[in-house]
Design a protein around this motif. Structure first.
Motif, PDB file in Angstrom:
ATOM      1  N   UNK A  44      15.896   3.474  82.964  1.00 34.22           N
ATOM      2  CA  UNK A  44      15.653   4.773  82.314  1.00 34.22           C
ATOM      3  C   UNK A  44      15.905   4.692  80.812  1.00 34.22           C
ATOM      4  N   UNK A  45      16.951   3.967  80.426  1.00 30.89           N
ATOM      5  CA  UNK A  45      17.232   3.824  78.995  1.00 30.89           C
ATOM      6  C   UNK A  45      16.198   2.918  78.336  1.00 30.89           C
ATOM      7  N   UNK A  46      15.801   1.862  79.015  1.00 32.39           N
ATOM      8  CA  UNK A  46      14.769   0.973  78.466  1.00 32.39           C
ATOM      9  C   UNK A  46      13.497   1.756  78.133  1.00 32.39           C
ATOM     10  N   UNK A  47      13.133   2.667  79.013  1.00 34.44           N
ATOM     11  CA  UNK A  47      11.949   3.482  78.763  1.00 34.44           C
ATOM     12  C   UNK A  47      12.106   4.287  77.478  1.00 34.44           C
ATOM     13  N   UNK A  48      13.284   4.825  77.265  1.00 31.38           N
ATOM     14  CA  UNK A  48      13.549   5.606  76.049  1.00 31.38           C
ATOM     15  C   UNK A  48      13.504   4.722  74.799  1.00 31.38           C
ATOM     16  N   UNK A  49      13.758   3.444  74.987  1.00 24.66           N
ATOM     17  CA  UNK A  49      13.743   2.514  73.859  1.00 24.66           C
ATOM     18  C   UNK A  49      12.387   1.822  73.700  1.00 24.66           C
ATOM     19  N   UNK A  50      11.414   2.273  74.487  1.00 24.60           N
ATOM     20  CA  UNK A  50      10.054   1.757  74.334  1.00 24.60           C
ATOM     21  C   UNK A  50       9.770   0.478  75.088  1.00 24.60           C
ATOM     22  N   UNK A  51      10.621   0.120  76.070  1.00 28.83           N
ATOM     23  CA  UNK A  51      10.413  -1.100  76.842  1.00 28.83           C
ATOM     24  C   UNK A  51      10.124  -0.758  78.302  1.00 28.83           C
ATOM     25  N   UNK A  74       9.405   9.838  84.957  1.00 28.44           N
ATOM     26  CA  UNK A  74       9.865   9.285  83.680  1.00 28.44           C
ATOM     27  C   UNK A  74       9.053   8.057  83.277  1.00 28.44           C
ATOM     28  N   UNK A  75       8.013   7.764  84.042  1.00 29.27           N
ATOM     29  CA  UNK A  75       7.128   6.627  83.780  1.00 29.27           C
ATOM     30  C   UNK A  75       7.860   5.295  83.880  1.00 29.27           C
ATOM     31  N   UNK A  76       8.809   5.229  84.837  1.00 30.27           N
ATOM     32  CA  UNK A  76       9.483   3.973  85.164  1.00 30.27           C
ATOM     33  C   UNK A  76       8.834   3.424  86.429  1.00 30.27           C
ATOM     34  N   UNK A  77       8.304   2.217  86.342  1.00 29.70           N
ATOM     35  CA  UNK A  77       7.639   1.610  87.504  1.00 29.70           C
ATOM     36  C   UNK A  77       8.686   1.215  88.547  1.00 29.70           C
ATOM     37  N   UNK A  78       8.363   1.393  89.831  1.00 27.19           N
ATOM     38  CA  UNK A  78       9.292   1.048  90.908  1.00 27.19           C
ATOM     39  C   UNK A  78       8.611   0.163  91.944  1.00 27.19           C
ATOM     40  N   UNK A 286      18.487   8.374  72.667  1.00 27.75           N
ATOM     41  CA  UNK A 286      17.114   8.353  72.178  1.00 27.75           C
ATOM     42  C   UNK A 286      16.993   7.224  71.156  1.00 27.75           C
ATOM     43  N   UNK A 287      15.795   6.681  71.023  1.00 29.41           N
ATOM     44  CA  UNK A 287      15.600   5.507  70.172  1.00 29.41           C
ATOM     45  C   UNK A 287      16.008   5.770  68.724  1.00 29.41           C
ATOM     46  N   UNK A 288      15.646   6.936  68.185  1.00 30.62           N
ATOM     47  CA  UNK A 288      15.986   7.213  66.784  1.00 30.62           C
ATOM     48  C   UNK A 288      17.496   7.308  66.583  1.00 30.62           C
ATOM     49  N   UNK A 289      18.218   7.831  67.602  1.00 30.28           N
ATOM     50  CA  UNK A 289      19.674   7.917  67.517  1.00 30.28           C
ATOM     51  C   UNK A 289      20.292   6.513  67.493  1.00 30.28           C
ATOM     52  N   UNK A 290      19.747   5.642  68.339  1.00 32.01           N
ATOM     53  CA  UNK A 290      20.258   4.273  68.407  1.00 32.01           C
ATOM     54  C   UNK A 290      20.059   3.567  67.064  1.00 32.01           C
ATOM     55  N   UNK A 291      18.889   3.730  66.486  1.00 29.29           N
ATOM     56  CA  UNK A 291      18.580   3.018  65.244  1.00 29.29           C
ATOM     57  C   UNK A 291      19.417   3.532  64.075  1.00 29.29           C
ATOM     58  N   UNK A 292      19.778   4.800  64.099  1.00 23.30           N
ATOM     59  CA  UNK A 292      20.667   5.321  63.059  1.00 23.30           C
ATOM     60  C   UNK A 292      22.075   4.751  63.209  1.00 23.30           C
ATOM     61  N   UNK A 293      22.579   4.711  64.438  1.00 24.68           N
ATOM     62  CA  UNK A 293      23.915   4.163  64.659  1.00 24.68           C
ATOM     63  C   UNK A 293      23.954   2.658  64.416  1.00 24.68           C
ATOM     64  N   UNK A 294      22.866   1.979  64.715  1.00 32.28           N
ATOM     65  CA  UNK A 294      22.770   0.531  64.514  1.00 32.28           C
ATOM     66  C   UNK A 294      23.128   0.146  63.071  1.00 32.28           C
ATOM     67  N   UNK A 295      22.734   0.995  62.133  1.00 32.53           N
ATOM     68  CA  UNK A 295      22.984   0.717  60.706  1.00 32.53           C
ATOM     69  C   UNK A 295      24.471   0.781  60.358  1.00 32.53           C
ATOM     70  N   UNK A 296      25.258   1.461  61.190  1.00 30.74           N
ATOM     71  CA  UNK A 296      26.674   1.674  60.868  1.00 30.74           C
ATOM     72  C   UNK A 296      27.598   0.662  61.547  1.00 30.74           C
ATOM     73  N   UNK A 297      27.039  -0.205  62.367  1.00 33.09           N
ATOM     74  CA  UNK A 297      27.859  -1.132  63.155  1.00 33.09           C
ATOM     75  C   UNK A 297      27.943  -2.483  62.448  1.00 33.09           C
ATOM     76  N   UNK A 298      29.163  -2.969  62.287  1.00 33.28           N
ATOM     77  CA  UNK A 298      29.397  -4.246  61.633  1.00 33.28           C
ATOM     78  C   UNK A 298      29.853  -5.270  62.676  1.00 33.28           C
ATOM     79  N   UNK A 299      29.255  -6.452  62.628  1.00 30.50           N
ATOM     80  CA  UNK A 299      29.655  -7.552  63.507  1.00 30.50           C
ATOM     81  C   UNK A 299      30.341  -8.616  62.652  1.00 30.50           C
ATOM     82  N   UNK A 300      31.495  -9.085  63.126  1.00 29.00           N
ATOM     83  CA  UNK A 300      32.194 -10.134  62.384  1.00 29.00           C
ATOM     84  C   UNK A 300      32.659 -11.212  63.360  1.00 29.00           C
TER      85      UNK A 300
END
Length: 307
Positions: A44-51, A74-78, A286-300
């Motif tokens: 279900x989340x993959x669908x929201x992310x365009x996959x 939700x257009x998820x194939x089963x 939602x995809x736009x929410x993920x992409x906004x948060x993605x910018x704030x995450x630091x990996x070290x």
């Protein structure tokens, strides 16, 4: 294609009420019904992310029909294997405290197991397989391992389960496993309350066969351990309103990004963004929410003694 495997799905019935009084008639203020199960959540989340993905597993009865219908909307194939009994109903009561009542799994017969295994014949080394969630009662704890061993070499397999089924699955050398820090601790019968301990025990799982280990640590961020290094990332700031499905969103975000970038560090970062976005929302991210948060995450890079 991404295949998600949910062997023990559920119809989740959510009941909201002001206060639960035992031994009395309680009137709900609102209700909701959803298809449940970790692999199903990932789809279900993959669908929201365009996959796109294909949801595999066992369903049966009117509850199984509901799950299939809800996912198709939700257009998820089963491509579920139909069993004789009803898919379980899990009741989640949201009042002052959250109470869950999980129903029993339907009987899974040998013929059903073989039908599911046959579906794995279509999987190629270019596909991704996500096996997630608990096993139905009476299934051998090695069943996830058996499924993983059916896929061709090179197929990326992600495992999100716990306990003995996870230990067994690791022996099949999956691409990624995603325990939280409590599940990681349970595997070794220890307590883990810091990233240094988490890294130590996750490293042991890499040595046992897992190619990569992603450990979610709630508000303390997340840890990725690979054969070549270990990495920490922060959790973005926000108010947690719903933790259900956050871990599944991490898996979905990781897979969605990795298929595009082939960069495991970026996929780790994107997965944490997806998990956080779901935790900050009453629904999945939602995809736009993920992409906004993605910018704030630091990996070290992880450094011992330098949390």
């Amino acid at each position: 294609m991404i295949y998600t495997v949910t062997l023990n799905p559920s119809l989740d019935y959510i009941v909201g009420l002001e206060d639960l009084e035992l031994g009395k008639v309680n009137r709900s203020e609102d209700t909701a019904t959803f298809p449940g199960g970790k692999g199903i959540n990932v789809s279900r989340v993959l669908k929201r992310l365009g996959q796109p993905s294909c949801a595999l597993g066992f369903t049966g009865g009117f509850t199984g029909d509901f799950i299939k219908s809800a996912l198709e909307k939700e257009e998820v194939h089963t491509d579920f294997v139909k069993v004789d009994g009803d898919t379980r109903i899990n009741v989640k009561i949201k009042s002052g405290h959250e109470t869950e009542i999980n129903g029993p799994s339907p009987e899974i017969k040998a013929e059903h197991l073989n039908l599911l295994k046959n579906k794995f014949n279509a999987i190629t080394h270019d596909d991704v397989v996500v096996v997630a969630g608990s096993l139905p009662e009476k299934l051998e704890p090695s069943f996830y391992r058996e499924l993983i061993e059916l896929v061709p070499d090179g197929t990326k397999v992600i495992v999100d389960t716990k306990g003995v089924p996870l230990n067994q699955a690791i022996l099949a050398k999956p691409f990624l496993i995603k325990p939280n820090h409590h599940e990681l601790a349970d595997l070794f019968n220890v307590e883990i309350d810091n990233s240094e301990d988490a890294e130590k025990y996750a490293r042991k799982l890499v040595g046992a066969g897992a190619e990569n280990v992603l450990v979610s640590m709630a508000g303390d961020g997340a840890l990725l351990v690979t054969a070549s290094g270990s990495y920490l990332c922060n959790v973005p700031k926000g108010t947690v309103v719903n933790s259900v499905g956050a871990g599944d969103s991490v898996v979905a975000g990781f897979v969605a990004n990795y298929l595009q970038s082939s960069n495991i560090i970026e996929a780790f970062q994107y997965g944490v963004a997806a998990g956080s976005a779901s935790a900050f929302s009453m629904e999945f991210c939602k995809k736009n929410e993920v992409e906004e948060l993605f910018k704030t995450i630091q990996v070290r890079e992880f450094e011992k003694g330098g949390e």
